[in-house]
Design a protein around this motif. Sequence first.
Motif, short mmCIF file in Angstrom:
data_model
loop_
_atom_site.label_atom_id
_atom_site.label_comp_id
_atom_site.label_asym_id
_atom_site.label_seq_id
_atom_site.Cartn_x
_atom_site.Cartn_y
_atom_site.Cartn_z
N ASN A 99 0.81 -1.22 0.00
CA ASN A 99 0.00 0.00 0.00
C ASN A 99 0.85 1.28 0.00
O ASN A 99 0.32 2.38 -0.03
N VAL A 100 2.18 1.11 0.04
CA VAL A 100 3.04 2.29 0.14
C VAL A 100 3.66 2.62 -1.21
O VAL A 100 4.27 1.77 -1.85
N VAL A 101 3.48 3.86 -1.64
CA VAL A 101 4.18 4.32 -2.83
C VAL A 101 5.26 5.30 -2.38
O VAL A 101 4.98 6.30 -1.70
N LYS A 102 6.51 4.92 -2.69
CA LYS A 102 7.63 5.83 -2.44
C LYS A 102 7.79 6.65 -3.71
O LYS A 102 8.31 6.17 -4.72
N MET A 103 7.31 7.87 -3.66
CA MET A 103 7.37 8.72 -4.84
C MET A 103 8.66 9.54 -4.82
O MET A 103 8.81 10.44 -3.98
N TYR A 104 9.58 9.21 -5.69
CA TYR A 104 10.77 10.04 -5.87
C TYR A 104 10.39 11.19 -6.78
O TYR A 104 9.65 11.00 -7.75
N TYR A 105 10.91 12.37 -6.48
CA TYR A 105 10.48 13.52 -7.28
C TYR A 105 11.54 14.61 -7.29
O TYR A 105 12.25 14.82 -6.31
N GLY A 106 11.63 15.25 -8.43
CA GLY A 106 12.51 16.39 -8.57
C GLY A 106 11.89 17.59 -7.89
O GLY A 106 10.66 17.77 -7.90
N VAL A 107 12.74 18.41 -7.27
CA VAL A 107 12.25 19.61 -6.60
C VAL A 107 12.95 20.84 -7.19
O VAL A 107 14.17 20.88 -7.32
N ALA A 108 12.12 21.81 -7.58
CA ALA A 108 12.62 23.12 -8.04
C ALA A 108 13.66 22.99 -9.16
O ALA A 108 14.57 23.81 -9.27
N ASP A 109 13.50 21.97 -10.02
CA ASP A 109 14.45 21.72 -11.12
C ASP A 109 15.89 21.70 -10.60
O ASP A 109 16.83 22.08 -11.33
N THR A 110 16.08 21.24 -9.36
CA THR A 110 17.40 21.31 -8.74
C THR A 110 17.84 19.98 -8.13
O THR A 110 18.91 19.46 -8.47
N SER A 111 17.02 19.44 -7.23
CA SER A 111 17.43 18.30 -6.42
C SER A 111 16.39 17.20 -6.46
O SER A 111 15.35 17.33 -7.10
N MET A 112 16.69 16.11 -5.74
CA MET A 112 15.75 14.99 -5.63
C MET A 112 15.25 14.88 -4.19
O MET A 112 16.00 15.10 -3.24
N ALA A 113 13.98 14.49 -4.08
CA ALA A 113 13.38 14.23 -2.78
C ALA A 113 12.55 12.96 -2.90
O ALA A 113 12.38 12.41 -3.99
N CYS A 114 12.07 12.49 -1.75
CA CYS A 114 11.18 11.33 -1.77
C CYS A 114 10.11 11.52 -0.71
O CYS A 114 10.36 12.11 0.36
N ALA A 115 8.92 11.04 -1.03
CA ALA A 115 7.81 11.08 -0.06
C ALA A 115 7.05 9.77 -0.18
O ALA A 115 6.93 9.20 -1.26
N GLU A 116 6.56 9.31 0.95
CA GLU A 116 5.73 8.11 0.94
C GLU A 116 4.27 8.50 1.10
O GLU A 116 3.91 9.34 1.92
N LEU A 117 3.44 7.87 0.28
CA LEU A 117 1.99 8.10 0.33
C LEU A 117 1.29 6.74 0.36
O LEU A 117 1.88 5.72 -0.01
N SER A 118 0.06 6.75 0.77
CA SER A 118 -0.73 5.52 0.80
C SER A 118 -1.51 5.38 -0.51
O SER A 118 -2.22 6.31 -0.93
N VAL A 119 -1.36 4.22 -1.15
CA VAL A 119 -2.10 3.98 -2.39
C VAL A 119 -3.60 4.11 -2.13
O VAL A 119 -4.33 4.74 -2.90
#
Lengths: 353, 353
Positions: B323-343
Motif C-alpha cells: 500500500n506504500v508508494v515511495k514517490m521520488y520527485y525532482g524539486v525546483a528543477d534542482t534536487s531529488m526528494a522522496c515522499a511516501e503516500l498511501s495507495v
Amino acid sequence: MNIYRYEENPIITPADVKPHRDDFEVIGAFNAGVAEYKGEILLLLRVAERPISHDPMIVKAPVYNVETKQLDIIELRTDDERYDFSDPRVIRNVSKSSTFEYLTSLSYIRVARSKDGHNFTIDDEPLVYPSQSLETFGIEDPRVTQIGDTYYIYFSAVSPVGVGESMVSTKDFKIFTHHGMIFGPDNKDVLIFPEKINGKYYALHRPTTKSTGNPEMWIAESDNLLYWGNHKHLAGLREGMWDSGRMGGGAVPFKTEKGWLELYHGATLDHRYCMGALLLDLNDPSKVIARSEHPIMEPDAEYEKNGFFGDVVFSCGAVVHGNVVKMYYGVADTSMACAELSVQEILDSLKYE
Amino acid sequence: MNIYRYEENPIITPADVKPHRDDFEVIGAFNAGVAEYKGEILLLLRVAERPISHDPMIVKAPVYNVETKQLDIIELRTDDERYDFSDPRVIRNVSKSSTFEYLTSLSYIRVARSKDGHNFTIDDEPLVYPSQSLETFGIEDPRVTQIGDTYYIYFSAVSPVGVGESMVSTKDFKIFTHHGMIFGPDNKDVLIFPEKINGKYYALHRPTTKSTGNPEMWIAESDNLLYWGNHKHLAGLREGMWDSGRMGGGAVPFKTEKGWLELYHGATLDHRYCMGALLLDLNDPSKVIARSEHPIMEPDAEYEKNGFFGDVVFSCGAVVHGNVVKMYYGVADTSMACAELSVQEILDSLKYE
C-alpha cells in the motif's frame, strides 16, 4: 523545366461541387490525394464547405458532434473582441494568439473520377466524412498510397485537442476500415511509401513544433503501417530560398533509377507555396541524395495566384507513367489543377548533396 | 492526504554530484527515473551541468557535436540584443520568441544507488550521455519501465530540430541498445506501461502543440515498444484548477485493484507544478475512471519552493510496495526528494468521472 499545365485548368473548382447540405456553400475543392482504380484516375478532393451566413456580422463555424453525429453550427459576431477573424481560414482567440479556436469551414473527402485525367465527374456524396472525436473540425489534405489491392487514405484530423494524421483503408472506395490516428499532434503532410524497403515501411511526416525546431520534414518506419517509430529528421528549411518558411511532403514518393523521388512543398515566411523535389536513397530513404535548388513549379497562372488563399501550388498526389509525372495540385486553397513534368528533367535539375 | 517526506530530503543535491568535466558545474540533479535492480533502488538522475563562466557578460551554451564526439561550447555576450536571456534555462532568439535557440546547460543521465531508498551513492561517470544527432542539446527527464529482465529507459531528446522522446534498453545498466526516437517532436513525458494489456503495449505521452490544442496527456499503443500508433487524447487541462496550464505523465503507471494508477504532474500558467493522480481502466487504459480534484502533493517544503526553477514537484518514477508508494520527485528543477503516500488514500481521494 518544361511544365505542361492542362488547358482545362483549373480542372475542378468549388462551383463544380454540389454542397452536401443546402445551407452550406463550397469554398474549396483542392489538395486532392490521387489513386488509380479500375482504369480511372480518382481525385480524393479535400472539399471545404461553410455554413451560409446571411448576416455579414455573423461568422459561423461548423463543428462535428460525435454524440449526435450531426454538425453543430457555432455563431460568432465579428465585433466580438475575444476573437480575431483576420485569417479567413480560422477564428483565433485573442488571448491565445498562436492557436486557433475554430475553423471557418469543414473539410471532408469527396471523389472526382476521370478516364482521361482531364475531365472529371464528381460524386454526389462525401467519401470520407468526419466521424471520430479527433475529427470534429474536419479532415484535410488526404493522400493515398496503394499497396497491393488496398488503398491507404490518410489525412490531417483536426479537433480542438490538436492536428494529427489519421488513416482509413479500402479496397473498393465503398467499405472503409478506420485505423485511428497514426501520427499524434502536431503533425500533417504524411506520405507513406508504396512498398517495404529492406523489410520496413517508411513514411514522411511534418511535425509542427513549438518548443524548438521548424516546420520541416521527418521520416519514420513501421512494420504494419499503423504504428510508427525510429523518427529521424530528413530535410530542413533553407534561409533565403523558396523553402525558407515551411515545408512538407507532397505527392506519394515514387521510385526512379536514381532513388525515391518526393515532390514536396516549400513556402516562404510570407506564405508563397511552391513545389520542389527531394531524391532519397533507394535502400535507405532517410538519406537525402539531392534536392531542388529552385522550385520545379511556382505559382504563376492566374488560378494559382488568386483564390481563397493565393499564391499556392500544393500537390498531394501524382500519377507517374514512364517519364511523365502528372502532378495534380491544389491552387490557392481553392481549386484543382494538373501539370505534366518530365521525371528526367526533374532529376537533372536537382543539386546533389 | 498523509505525506511522509523523508527527513533526509533533499536526498540528492547538485553539491553531491561531481561534474563530469573540470570546467563544468552541476546545477541540477533532479527528475530521476526509478528502477529496482539487484536489491537496490536506482535513481536515473537527470544531471544538468553548465560550463563555468568567469565573465558575467558571457553565457556559455554546451552543444554535443556528433562528428567530433565532443562538446562545443558556444559563447554569447549577455548584451547581444539578438538574444533573450531572461529564462535561466534557455537562450531565446528575439526574432523567434516562442522557441529557444540554445540551452544554458547540458543534461544527461547518471545513476544514484541505494539499498534503503534514503541514502544514495552516486556513480562517478554518466550512465547515458548524448550520442545521437537528435540529442545534441542533451537528454532530459528519464523514465524507466522494467519488462521481464529488460529495463527500457526513455527520455526527452533535445536538439535544434525539436524535442522528441528517444529510448535505450539494458539488462545490466552497463550495455545499452539504442532504439532511436520513439515519439517524434514535439513530445515529452512518455510513460510506458509495464505489461501488455489485451495484447498491446501502451504509453502515455505529452505532445506540445502549436497550431491548436494544449499541453495535455495522450495515449498510444504498440506491438513492440518501438513503433507507436492509435493515438488518443486521454486527459486535458482544467480551467481554474491546479492543472490548468500544462500537464504530463509522471511515474510509470502501476496496477491497483481499481485500475492503473498514474501519478502525473500539472501546473498552473504561472508554472507552479503539483502532482496528482489519474485512474485508468485496467483493460483499456485509454479510459479515465477517476482523477484528482486537488493535488496529492504540492510544493510546500523549502527545497520544493526554492531553487533553479522554484515551486516545482515533478515525479518521474516511484517504487510501490503493497500500500506504500515511495514517490521520488525532482524539486525546483534542482534536487531529488522522496515522499511516501498511501495507495489507498490516493484512490480514496479521487473523483470518479
